[in-house]
Design a protein around this motif. Structure first.
Motif, PDB file in Angstrom:
ATOM      1  N   TYR A   3      51.028  65.932  84.564  1.00  0.00           N
ATOM      2  CA  TYR A   3      50.484  66.740  83.239  1.00  0.00           C
ATOM      3  C   TYR A   3      50.111  65.607  82.211  1.00  0.00           C
ATOM      4  O   TYR A   3      49.967  66.375  81.267  1.00  0.00           O
ATOM      5  CB  TYR A   3      50.997  67.939  82.994  1.00  0.00           C
ATOM      6  N   GLY A   4      50.103  64.479  82.774  1.00  0.00           N
ATOM      7  CA  GLY A   4      49.602  63.475  81.409  1.00  0.00           C
ATOM      8  C   GLY A   4      50.732  63.512  80.535  1.00  0.00           C
ATOM      9  O   GLY A   4      51.557  64.167  80.474  1.00  0.00           O
ATOM     10  N   THR A   9      46.439  65.391  76.458  1.00  0.00           N
ATOM     11  CA  THR A   9      46.136  65.243  77.983  1.00  0.00           C
ATOM     12  C   THR A   9      46.924  66.477  78.729  1.00  0.00           C
ATOM     13  O   THR A   9      46.194  67.101  79.677  1.00  0.00           O
ATOM     14  CB  THR A   9      46.487  63.919  78.481  1.00  0.00           C
ATOM     15  N   ARG A  10      48.212  66.542  78.391  1.00  0.00           N
ATOM     16  CA  ARG A  10      48.939  67.654  78.831  1.00  0.00           C
ATOM     17  C   ARG A  10      48.534  68.918  79.027  1.00  0.00           C
ATOM     18  O   ARG A  10      48.445  69.638  79.901  1.00  0.00           O
ATOM     19  CB  ARG A  10      50.242  67.362  78.421  1.00  0.00           C
ATOM     20  N   VAL A  12      45.230  70.119  78.033  1.00  0.00           N
ATOM     21  CA  VAL A  12      43.969  70.235  78.811  1.00  0.00           C
ATOM     22  C   VAL A  12      44.240  70.129  80.260  1.00  0.00           C
ATOM     23  O   VAL A  12      43.800  71.207  81.111  1.00  0.00           O
ATOM     24  CB  VAL A  12      43.152  68.914  78.688  1.00  0.00           C
ATOM     25  N   LEU A  13      45.216  69.390  81.057  1.00  0.00           N
ATOM     26  CA  LEU A  13      45.377  69.244  82.407  1.00  0.00           C
ATOM     27  C   LEU A  13      45.924  70.664  82.820  1.00  0.00           C
ATOM     28  O   LEU A  13      45.838  71.244  84.023  1.00  0.00           O
ATOM     29  CB  LEU A  13      46.162  68.083  82.944  1.00  0.00           C
ATOM     30  N   THR A  35      42.715  76.672  76.710  1.00  0.00           N
ATOM     31  CA  THR A  35      42.812  75.432  76.446  1.00  0.00           C
ATOM     32  C   THR A  35      42.665  74.997  74.983  1.00  0.00           C
ATOM     33  O   THR A  35      43.630  74.354  74.550  1.00  0.00           O
ATOM     34  CB  THR A  35      41.659  74.618  77.200  1.00  0.00           C
ATOM     35  N   CYS A  59      36.461  66.196  76.373  1.00  0.00           N
ATOM     36  CA  CYS A  59      37.110  66.076  77.601  1.00  0.00           C
ATOM     37  C   CYS A  59      36.113  65.236  78.412  1.00  0.00           C
ATOM     38  O   CYS A  59      36.827  64.147  79.312  1.00  0.00           O
ATOM     39  CB  CYS A  59      37.495  67.184  78.228  1.00  0.00           C
ATOM     40  N   HIS A  62      36.527  61.422  77.755  1.00  0.00           N
ATOM     41  CA  HIS A  62      37.755  60.927  78.085  1.00  0.00           C
ATOM     42  C   HIS A  62      38.036  60.925  79.608  1.00  0.00           C
ATOM     43  O   HIS A  62      39.329  60.868  80.030  1.00  0.00           O
ATOM     44  CB  HIS A  62      38.902  61.312  77.046  1.00  0.00           C
ATOM     45  N   SER A  63      37.055  61.385  80.210  1.00  0.00           N
ATOM     46  CA  SER A  63      37.219  61.633  81.809  1.00  0.00           C
ATOM     47  C   SER A  63      38.341  62.769  82.273  1.00  0.00           C
ATOM     48  O   SER A  63      39.086  62.466  83.093  1.00  0.00           O
ATOM     49  CB  SER A  63      37.614  60.371  82.386  1.00  0.00           C
ATOM     50  N   LEU A  64      38.647  63.666  81.240  1.00  0.00           N
ATOM     51  CA  LEU A  64      39.689  64.755  81.395  1.00  0.00           C
ATOM     52  C   LEU A  64      38.850  65.971  81.966  1.00  0.00           C
ATOM     53  O   LEU A  64      37.864  66.562  81.607  1.00  0.00           O
ATOM     54  CB  LEU A  64      40.173  65.221  80.077  1.00  0.00           C
ATOM     55  N   TYR A  66      37.931  69.526  82.307  1.00  0.00           N
ATOM     56  CA  TYR A  66      38.002  70.934  81.534  1.00  0.00           C
ATOM     57  C   TYR A  66      38.087  72.034  82.617  1.00  0.00           C
ATOM     58  O   TYR A  66      36.863  72.212  83.157  1.00  0.00           O
ATOM     59  CB  TYR A  66      37.009  70.860  80.531  1.00  0.00           C
TER      60      TYR A  66
END
Length: 104
Positions: A3-4, A9-10, A12-13, A35, A59, A62-64, A66
């Motif tokens: 989960y980052g 990051t954690r 969002v994931l 989120t 997101c 930063h390539s996360l 969502y």
């Protein structure tokens, strides 16, 4: 890590939002924006819907991923997990099932 490592990051994931029309905002009480709630817990409920596109954009930048699913899809997922858990409990210990079905 799964989960980052960092806070943003954690959260969002590991969060899932319920994508639903605005008339259901009262029903969900803002919890459909999990989120956003985890990232900004003090953000007032009336601002969550307006803030969501900004977070989605951040997101994407930063390539996360969502993650948001429809109200129906979320409920189907919950019922599937409940069924899976009940099946595992039944296999794991028949005594649990007997205890739940006890009369008295």
């Amino acid at each position: 890590e799964r989960y980052g490592g960092d806070f943003y990051t954690r959260n969002v994931l590991s969060s899932l939002d319920v994508d639903c029309p605005s008339f259901m905002d009262w029903f969900h009480g803002g919890l459909q924006f999990q989120t956003l709630h985890h990232l900004y817990p003090r953000l007032a409920r009336q601002h969550l819907r307006k803030t969501e596109p900004l977070i989605r954009s951040l997101c994407r930048k930063h390539s996360l991923p969502y993650t948001a699913r429809s109200f129906v899809a979320c409920n189907v997922e919950v019922f599937e997990k409940l069924r899976e858990s009940a099946t595992k409990a039944k296999v794991w210990s028949p005594l649990i099932i007997d205890a739940l079905n006890a009369e008295g």
